[in-house]
Design a protein around this motif. Structure first.
Motif, PDB file in Angstrom:
ATOM      1  N   ILE A 254     -44.887 -18.949  23.151  1.00 44.19           N
ATOM      2  CA  ILE A 254     -43.943 -17.862  22.933  1.00 44.19           C
ATOM      3  C   ILE A 254     -44.047 -17.265  21.524  1.00 44.19           C
ATOM      4  N   GLY A 255     -44.362 -18.126  20.527  1.00 44.06           N
ATOM      5  CA  GLY A 255     -44.425 -17.635  19.152  1.00 44.06           C
ATOM      6  C   GLY A 255     -45.714 -17.975  18.453  1.00 44.06           C
TER       7      GLY A 255
ATOM      8  N   VAL B 170     -43.862 -17.418  15.141  1.00 44.55           N
ATOM      9  CA  VAL B 170     -42.679 -18.261  14.983  1.00 44.55           C
ATOM     10  C   VAL B 170     -43.078 -19.705  15.290  1.00 44.55           C
ATOM     11  N   ASP B 171     -43.162 -20.524  14.257  1.00 49.33           N
ATOM     12  CA  ASP B 171     -43.513 -21.935  14.430  1.00 49.33           C
ATOM     13  C   ASP B 171     -42.359 -22.699  15.075  1.00 49.33           C
TER      14      ASP B 171
ATOM     15  N   ARG C 121     -37.115 -24.392   9.480  1.00 48.94           N
ATOM     16  CA  ARG C 121     -36.243 -23.477  10.225  1.00 48.94           C
ATOM     17  C   ARG C 121     -37.076 -22.314  10.759  1.00 48.94           C
ATOM     18  N   ALA C 122     -37.285 -22.323  12.059  1.00 46.66           N
ATOM     19  CA  ALA C 122     -38.137 -21.294  12.656  1.00 46.66           C
ATOM     20  C   ALA C 122     -37.638 -20.997  14.075  1.00 46.66           C
ATOM     21  N   ARG C 123     -38.477 -21.277  15.082  1.00 48.18           N
ATOM     22  CA  ARG C 123     -38.117 -20.934  16.464  1.00 48.18           C
ATOM     23  C   ARG C 123     -36.772 -21.553  16.852  1.00 48.18           C
ATOM     24  N   GLY C 124     -35.928 -20.710  17.443  1.00 44.45           N
ATOM     25  CA  GLY C 124     -34.629 -21.171  17.905  1.00 44.45           C
ATOM     26  C   GLY C 124     -33.513 -21.017  16.897  1.00 44.45           C
ATOM     27  N   TYR C 125     -33.862 -20.928  15.610  1.00 49.23           N
ATOM     28  CA  TYR C 125     -32.860 -20.787  14.546  1.00 49.23           C
ATOM     29  C   TYR C 125     -32.995 -19.458  13.794  1.00 49.23           C
TER      30      TYR C 125
ATOM     31  N   GLN D   7     -38.131 -16.751   9.355  1.00 48.81           N
ATOM     32  CA  GLN D   7     -38.678 -18.000   9.866  1.00 48.81           C
ATOM     33  C   GLN D   7     -39.610 -18.611   8.822  1.00 48.81           C
ATOM     34  N   HIS D   8     -39.901 -19.903   8.965  1.00 46.19           N
ATOM     35  CA  HIS D   8     -40.853 -20.599   8.092  1.00 46.19           C
ATOM     36  C   HIS D   8     -42.191 -19.850   8.095  1.00 46.19           C
ATOM     37  N   LEU D   9     -42.708 -19.572   6.891  1.00 48.29           N
ATOM     38  CA  LEU D   9     -43.954 -18.808   6.779  1.00 48.29           C
ATOM     39  C   LEU D   9     -45.103 -19.605   6.181  1.00 48.29           C
TER      40      LEU D   9
END
Length: 790
Positions: free
Chosen positions: A232-233, A381-382, A398-402, A442-444
């Motif tokens: 998805i990401g 999106v990790d 903090r990435a996918r879902g948050y 998101q976390h990069l």
């Protein structure tokens, strides 16, 4: 207050928050009809706009129920009501087209497959049977596919797929779960998935029995193959987690030799065979965010048919598990009765691949097969990573879902102008501030990697466009060589706030814990690897008395040379040597401890050159780094002494050794005052070397170190309390991701009747730094009354 409840009124109701793409308008429609209201509802740049006509009692009931029956993925930040001067001539209640205007709404994070969609993909009588892109208003892609706001299909990567008549009918049916679900699609009209061989050779049907290409992936994993799976990401690499040969092959090909791999299992029952799961951990695994949850590994379970391969998480007592969060994953794992590795599809330290072309170019020498699809991933999106400490959530990534769910700052911050914070060099995120609401990216990843830096620039541009954010000020890390700082200066924003690294860590912890602007200074303890200090030296073990606007450095860890600069991060023995040379002379050590392996190892190094570097300060900057102390101790105990293959490896493996902490006494530290208080580790090293000499086990020594350091930190706090007034202590920085240290320090501070603040909304590491930067810049701008350069 309205006294006549039967009086007909007309109101405009503005709802702000996470209210687009989550089934909010259908809920409004349903409740309006039940309350016998007439009017309309639409999405616009500020959120959801509702106009209603009806009795005062009905409107009050409607607003109350709207808050009580908010859709699962929605979050209402504010509801504002205004009377309409003229009652519109509505004959019914309708959902109208979205309006494009100034963007003030938020984008919903991607959400894991809901129970209804999961049931449909396994129901042979459903038209979504085995469809890997099934979704509804309660689940599916959001941030990963959006290009612009409002969140409508035309502004997502689903714009390329025209809905068939059946999907269009459900999309338009307000009573249907898929009403206005923007990514809605089916086998006939939606994205398709297919399987390819990495060597380019054709796949023929007699290679293996399969229902379809997605089902074939399960067979491949069971055979020991490595499969790249587009999700998805981003794109992941997968293999059978119980197959040691397959896992080792993945490590070698990916050049990721020791860092733990994430795992996925089809249900909780399988995870429970391997790990201990408490109630909160269970909730997190099954939540819409569906993060990777770090779980305690069971020591032995005779029911396990095949154990997890040892090389999945070498020398670690925990495993990172997640449940399937897309229909694609559910379908792949339908027949898989054991866990799989599901790690980011990249070479080590590079960002995750998101396009088919890049994946085939970069991963063809890692994966044996590719499962790809034709829905574009707009935003990388990790997977998020979390754990539970003291029955409280701690987010590590903090990435996918948050992301990018907004974080509301404490009251008063809404006075600040729009601000952009650029984050740090490692584990980067950036943050947008608007009207007291912080939108964290998101976390990069680590910007020192060229591909990650490119992704950072692209994502920043996208966010500024998505949210139509025009910052009037920018917050940068104080370090002049951080790439995030340099990029921030390139943006040409005149009002610049340079924020000290550890002050930002503390402010982030304060902000997420609701500490108000006018709260008296608290004591912040920021422990991490490195941060640039205002005195031009490197900090990393700091006790700061701080509010949002300023801080005073009260104490620190003893500054020790980083021998070889950055090399000290990846060659832990350098920290051991620098620590020993700061407290002893070599001849003294040789007389007392010459038989120790660590002394023999250090004696084989080019000591003459190393000593010159230390004496003359050549590529050996002083750093009060708590992270480097952990590295030095780990190396002394023989843990990745020569080389660490990933940041913090020594500290992570050292923590994994801790056992029976309540049964031990800790190694002693001293508190010294010159010119500010600092923790002197010399006595700790004496005790540790003596234990090494006496053959004490690694487990006992690791336990004594953690306990001793926790007691030393608490003693320093108690010492500082004698001369400074504070009642709250914030524990922050990447080192406080160490669960043992966090729990022990918190326990001892609580005994001292101090309120302990920790992280739960953003990472304690540099992933949360941009939130602190934006809070400090906002506080300073509010204090000045207008923004000026500082």
């Amino acid at each position: 207050m309205i006294t006549n409840i039967n009086l007909k009124i007309a109101e405009e109701i503005r709802v702000r928050g996470t209210v687009q793409g989550v089934g909010f308008r259908p809920t409004v429609y349903r409740l309006a009809k039940l309350c016998n209201l007439r009017g309309e509802v639409c999405n616009d740049g500020e959120g959801v706009l509702i106009k209603v006509v009806g009795t005062a009692e009905a409107v009050e009931t409607f607003v109350d129920r709207l808050q009580q029956e908010c859709p699962p993925l929605a979050k209402i930040e504010a509801i504002a009501r205004f009377p309409l001067s003229q009652s519109p001539n509505y004959t019914d209640f309708t959902i109208t087209q979205s309006i494009s205007n100034k963007v003030k709404t938020s984008i919903t994070p991607d959400a894991a497959t809901c129970p209804q969609c999961k049931a449909e993909i396994f129901d042979p009588f459903s038209r979504w049977y085995r469809y890997p892109f099934t979704n509804c208003t309660h689940c599916g892609p959001r941030l990963s596919i959006v290009r612009a706001i409002p969140y409508d299909r035309r502004n997502t990567s689903m714009a390329n797929f025209t809905m068939c008549a059946d999907c269009a009918k459900e999309y338009a049916d307000v009573t249907n779960r898929r009403f206005h679900a923007q990514p809605v699609a089916c086998h006939f009209c939606g994205p398709k998935a297919w399987l390819e061989r990495a060597d380019g050779k054709p796949i023929v049907s007699d290679m293996f029995s399969m229902l379809d290409d997605v089902d074939a992936v399960c067979t491949l994993l069971q055979r020991g193959e490595i499969v790249a799976i587009k999700g998805i990401g981003g794109i992941h690499l997968a293999c059978d987690a119980t197959n040691e040969t397959a896992v080792q092959k993945l490590r070698e090909r990916k050049h990721r030799y020791h860092k733990p791999f994430a795992l996925m299992a089809k249900n909780l029952e399988i995870i429970e065979k391997y790990c201990v799961i408490n109630e909160l951990e269970r909730e997190l695994l099954e939540s819409a965010a569906a993060p990777i949850v770090l779980l305690k590994l069971k020591e032995h379970n005779p029911e396990i048919p095949k154990p997890i391969a040892a090389s999945v998480a070498p020398n670690i007592k925990s495993l990172g598990f997640m449940l399937p969060y897309t229909p694609l994953h559910h379908l792949i794992l339908r027949r898989m009765e054991r866990p799989i590795v599901l790690t980011s599809g990249n070479l080590s330290d590079e960002p995750q691949c998101i396009t088919n072309e890049v994946a085939k170019d970069k991963l063809s020498k890692i994966a044996d097969y590719f499962l790809l699809h034709n829905r574009d991933i707009v935003n990388r999106v990790d997977d998020s990573v979390v754990k539970v400490v003291g029955n409280r959530l701690q987010i590590l990534r903090r990435a996918r879902g948050y992301a990018p769910a907004p974080i509301r700052l404490p009251s008063g911050f809404e006075q600040a102008p729009p601000i952009l914070a650029m984050g740090s060099e490692l584990k980067n995120t950036f943050c947008l501030l608007r009207e007291g609401e912080a939108i964290l990216s998101q976390h990069l990843g680590d910007l020192e990697n060229v591909a990650a830096l490119t992704a950072y620039r692209e994502t920043l541009e996208l966010y500024l466009h998505l949210f139509e954010h025009k910052p009037e000020a920018i917050a940068l890390d104080l370090h002049p060589e951080y790439l995030s700082t340099k990029i921030g200066k390139e943006l040409g924003i005149n009002q610049v706030y340079s924020i000290q690294h550890h002050h930002a860590h503390i402010a982030a912890c304060m902000a997420e814990n609701g500490i108000t602007l006018e709260t008296k200074p608290i004591l912040g303890i920021a422990l991490d690897g490195l941060g640039y200090g205002e005195d031009g030296t490197l900090w990393g073990g700091e006790f700061l008395l701080a509010d949002y606007r300023s801080y005073e450095r009260l104490a620190t860890f003893k500054p020790i040379a980083m021998l070889g600069g950055e090399q000290a991060i990846y060659q832990p023995w350098r920290n051991t040597y620098a620590h020993l040379m700061a407290g002893f002379n070599w001849e003294e050590l040789e007389v007392k401890y010459r038989e120790l392996e660590i002394l023999e190892f250090l004696g084989r190094q080019p000591r003459s050159l190393l000593n010159q570097m230390l004496v003359k300060g050549i590529n050996s900057p002083l750093a009060s780094s708590a992270g480097r102390l952990f590295d030095g101790v780990a190396a002394a105990l023989g843990i990745c002494c020569d080389r660490a293959s990933y940041e913090g490896q020594g500290a992570i493996e050292l923590e994994a050794l801790v056992d029976d902490i309540d049964e031990e006494t800790g190694y002693p530290f001293e508190i010294i005052s010159a010119p500010i208080y600092y923790l002197e580790p010399r006595t700790m090293w004496q005790a540790l070397l003596t234990d090494l000499q006496q053959g004490v086990s690694q487990r006992v020594m690791a336990t004594r170190f953690h306990l001793g350091l926790a007691k030393a930190i608490a003693s320093m706090v108690n010492h500082l309390r004698e001369t400074h007034s504070f009642t709250q202590v914030a524990l922050t920085g990447g080192v406080f991701q160490n669960q043992v240290l966090l729990e022990q320090v918190s326990k001892q501070l609580n005994v001292m009747d101090l309120t302990v603040l920790t992280h739960s909304l953003v990472p304690a590491n540099d992933g949360g730094l941009s939130l602190g930067q934006v809070a400090i810049a906002a506080a300073k701008s509010i204090q000045k009354g207008n923004i000026k350069c500082v």
